[in-house]
Design an enzyme around this catalytic site. Structure first.
Site, mmCIF file in Angstrom:
data_model
loop_
_atom_site.group_PDB
_atom_site.id
_atom_site.type_symbol
_atom_site.label_atom_id
_atom_site.label_comp_id
_atom_site.label_asym_id
_atom_site.label_seq_id
_atom_site.Cartn_x
_atom_site.Cartn_y
_atom_site.Cartn_z
ATOM 1 N NE ARG A 248 -68.944 26.700 -79.154
ATOM 2 C CZ ARG A 248 -67.995 27.331 -79.370
ATOM 3 N NH1 ARG A 248 -67.500 27.447 -80.805
ATOM 4 N NH2 ARG A 248 -67.537 28.358 -78.570
ATOM 5 C CG HIS B 210 -82.066 0.503 -68.371
ATOM 6 N ND1 HIS B 210 -82.767 -0.347 -69.226
ATOM 7 C CD2 HIS B 210 -80.788 0.736 -69.468
ATOM 8 C CE1 HIS B 210 -82.422 -0.809 -70.513
ATOM 9 N NE2 HIS B 210 -81.090 -0.324 -70.479
ATOM 10 C CE LYS C 265 -81.373 8.583 -73.077
ATOM 11 N NZ LYS C 265 -81.829 7.314 -72.184
ATOM 12 C CG ASN D 66 -84.131 4.538 -69.367
ATOM 13 O OD1 ASN D 66 -82.925 4.072 -69.640
ATOM 14 N ND2 ASN D 66 -84.410 5.774 -69.342
ATOM 15 C CG HIS E 179 -75.993 -2.112 -70.189
ATOM 16 N ND1 HIS E 179 -76.698 -1.407 -69.147
ATOM 17 C CD2 HIS E 179 -77.015 -1.918 -70.994
ATOM 18 C CE1 HIS E 179 -77.429 -0.600 -69.439
ATOM 19 N NE2 HIS E 179 -77.769 -1.132 -70.703
ATOM 20 C CG HIS F 72 -78.263 2.418 -64.685
ATOM 21 N ND1 HIS F 72 -79.054 3.320 -65.112
ATOM 22 C CD2 HIS F 72 -77.725 1.632 -65.700
ATOM 23 C CE1 HIS F 72 -79.061 3.399 -66.628
ATOM 24 N NE2 HIS F 72 -78.193 2.358 -67.071
ATOM 25 C CE LYS G 152 -82.569 4.217 -78.371
ATOM 26 N NZ LYS G 152 -81.323 3.593 -77.611
ATOM 27 C CD GLU H 50 -80.764 -2.583 -73.338
ATOM 28 O OE1 GLU H 50 -82.066 -2.477 -73.763
ATOM 29 O OE2 GLU H 50 -79.839 -2.021 -72.963
ATOM 30 N NE ARG I 30 -83.845 8.372 -75.993
ATOM 31 C CZ ARG I 30 -83.083 8.477 -76.911
ATOM 32 N NH1 ARG I 30 -83.314 9.697 -77.550
ATOM 33 N NH2 ARG I 30 -82.021 7.846 -77.035
ATOM 34 C CD GLU J 120 -84.554 9.041 -70.626
ATOM 35 O OE1 GLU J 120 -84.225 9.051 -69.337
ATOM 36 O OE2 GLU J 120 -84.013 8.426 -71.453
#
Length: 368
Positions: free
Chosen positions: A122, A249, A144, A246, A267, A253, A228, A186, A242, A238
């Site tokens: 956990r 993105h 993330k 993206n 990417h 994606h 960031k 990026e 946040r 997010e």
């Protein structure tokens, strides 16, 4: 030449250390986090061949023992099976909650190992040692973690902050030009979304940065991480700001899904193409100057980067099919796709108020 950026999340603050020779200093920097002098490292075969010995030597110098699991390189590793492999290996190593797991690699390893650390017992602590430019400026910071499924990219995961990030600029020298420039996609994104002066700086210093100028590389990584970190502290999970990270993105994606998450499109290459298309869409909606998309593409081309879907090898689906692929994006809220658009370079915002037909027009033109 070492810079430190703090990610000041209450109760989960950590430092991102950026500079040269950090692998050899890993032991002294990680030792304060340890309850016992041992760590578990997970890497991929390519990265381990290049950098594992240096990392383990740095750890040994501080009396820290380590074991390492190496996985196959590439986006295809970021899956359920690899997650199970990581978790069961860490359990075999008897990793406890007080131990540290090290993710040594690019974005795939960072995301996968971070997720394994998040679910193991956990939640155990982990350290990111990103070895690609993309991972240093983006995926290693912010917590993330996750894997890809047949439904899309990063749809299964957790927010799990690292305890430390060591961004060793020296390891970037081992990247292929293509991989380095993918990461640069990026870097450019940060200037486009919130710092016009940084984009100006990149236009002037990008070539030196690509050619290996260490000072320029430290400066670019530091500014990207600063931006960031500021956004993550405001919006860790997010819910609002946040999503600005993206930029590009949503388009990216869809192209990644269309190319099967393969080497046809890295990417960061997809992010660069996506940023150009986001500015096309913004200009078509009258949000930014018509010159802005041209300026974005001019800089990307000057750096030798992909700027359009037609730069992707092989066939792509049509505009309607690509838009359907966007529908699996994490930014869908109540069935509405959110876009990150721009009022100009350095001034991005999030909106769901984008006519479907306008998006299709942009895609049709881009594919022509």
């Amino acid at each position: 030449m070492t810079e430190t950026v703090s990610v000041d999340l209450p109760g989960r603050a950590y430092d991102v250390v950026i500079g040269q020779g950090l692998l050899s200093q890993a032991g002294t920097r990680i030792a304060p986090l340890l309850r016992r002098p041992r760590v578990a490292i997970i890497s991929d075969e390519t990265v381990a061949a290049l950098h594992l010995d240096a990392l383990q030597a740095g750890l040994n110098a501080s009396g820290i023992t380590s074991e390492c699991l190496t996985l196959a390189p590439g986006e295809g590793t970021k899956n359920w099976q690899a997650l199970q492999t990581c978790v069961e290996w860490l359990l075999d190593q008897r990793v406890e909650r007080g131990d540290i797991v090290i993710a040594l690699g690019g974005g795939v390893i960072g995301d996968l190992v971070g997720f394994a650390a998040a679910v193991l017992r956990r939640g155990v602590r982990f350290v990111q040692i990103p070895t690609s430019l993309l991972a240093q400026v983006d995926s290693s910071v912010g917590g993330k973690t996750g894997i890809n499924t047949r439904h899309g990219k990063n749809l299964v995961g957790a927010f799990h902050q690292p305890s430390l990030v060591l961004a060793d600029i020296d390891v970037l020298a081992t990247l292929t030009p293509r991989d380095f420039l993918a990461g640069y996609g990026e870097v450019v994104k940060y200037g486009l979304l919130g710092d016009a002066a940084f984009f100006d700086w990149l236009e002037q210093n990008g070539p030196a940065l690509a050619a290996g100028d260490a000072q320029a590389r430290v400066a670019a990584v530091r500014r990207s991480v600063e931006m960031k970190a500021e956004i993550v502290v405001r919006d860790e999970t997010e819910q609002g700001d946040r999503a600005l990270l993206n930029l590009g993105h949503t388009f990216c994606h869809a192209f990644e899904a269309a190319t099967g998450y393969s080497d046809r499109l890295l990417h960061g290459e997809g992010v660069a193409i996506g940023c150009a298309l986001a500015f096309d869409l913004s200009a078509r909606l009258g949000l930014c100057a018509q010159e802005d998309p041209s300026r974005v593409r001019a800089h990307l081309r000057a750096m030798g980067m992909k700027t359009d879907p037609t730069d992707i090898d092989g066939d792509l689906p049509d505009a309607e099919a690509l838009l359907d692929l966007m529908g699996q994006d994490k930014k869908v809220v109540e069935g509405q796709l959110r876009f990150i658009l721009a009022r100009g370079i350095g001034d991005a915002f999030v909106t769901a108020d984008v006519p479907r037909e306008t998006v299709l027009d942009v895609l049709r033109d881009a594919l022509a």
